[in-house]
Design a protein around this motif. Structure first.
Motif, short mmCIF file in Angstrom:
data_model
loop_
_atom_site.label_atom_id
_atom_site.label_comp_id
_atom_site.label_asym_id
_atom_site.label_seq_id
_atom_site.Cartn_x
_atom_site.Cartn_y
_atom_site.Cartn_z
N GLY A 99 -25.47 9.29 70.37
CA GLY A 99 -24.12 9.51 69.85
C GLY A 99 -23.18 8.34 69.99
N GLY A 100 -23.58 7.38 70.79
CA GLY A 100 -22.74 6.20 71.02
C GLY A 100 -22.02 6.27 72.35
N ILE A 101 -22.04 5.17 73.05
CA ILE A 101 -21.43 5.11 74.38
C ILE A 101 -19.92 5.30 74.31
N GLY A 102 -19.29 4.75 73.29
CA GLY A 102 -17.83 4.89 73.16
C GLY A 102 -17.41 6.33 72.98
N LEU A 103 -18.13 7.06 72.14
CA LEU A 103 -17.79 8.48 71.93
C LEU A 103 -18.03 9.28 73.20
N LEU A 104 -19.13 9.01 73.88
CA LEU A 104 -19.41 9.72 75.13
C LEU A 104 -18.30 9.48 76.15
N GLU A 105 -17.83 8.27 76.25
CA GLU A 105 -16.72 7.97 77.17
C GLU A 105 -15.45 8.71 76.73
N ARG A 106 -15.16 8.69 75.44
CA ARG A 106 -13.96 9.40 74.95
C ARG A 106 -14.05 10.91 75.16
#
Length: 93
Positions: free
Chosen positions: A52-59
Motif C-alpha cells: 500500500g505504500g509506506i507513506g499511506l501506512l504512516e498517514r
C-alpha cells in the motif's frame, strides 16, 4: 539505471530484497512501538508498506486495518500462505 537488467531474475530478486530491507529499516526507525511488535506483526507491517505504500501506512497511523481493502487482503493472504503445509499434499510413487 533503474530499468537496466529488468528481465534478469537474479537482479529482480536482489532489488526486491534491497527494497524490502529499506522498508524494514524505515519502519524500525519511524514506528515508535516497533520493538514491542511481534515478528509476525513486523512482517505484516512491512507487507502492508510494500503493497500500500509506506507513506499511506504512516498517514494511517501504522494501522493495517485502516489501509485500503487491497492491502488488507494482501496481508491476510500472506498469513494464510504461511500456514499451509505442502509436504503431505502430494504423494510420489
Amino acid at each position: 539505471d533503474f530499468y537496466e537488467n529488468w528481465d534478469n531474475p537474479q537482479e529482480n530478486i536482489r532489488r526486491g530484497v534491497k527494497y524490502l530491507s529499506s522498508l524494514y529499516g524505515h519502519c524500525k526507525n519511524n514506528y515508535s512501538n516497533w520493538n514491542e511488535v511481534s515478528d509476525d506483526g513486523k512482517r505484516e507491517i512491512i507487507a502492508a508498506a510494500y503493497n500500500g505504500g509506506i507513506g499511506l501506512l504512516e498517514r494511517k497511523g501504522w494501522e493495517i486495518n485502516q489501509m485500503p481493502d487491497e492491502t488488507t487482503n494482501y496481508v491476510d493472504s500472506l498469513k494464510i500462505s504461511q500456514t499451509k503445509s505442502y509436504s503431505d499434499s502430494t504423494k510420489v510413487d
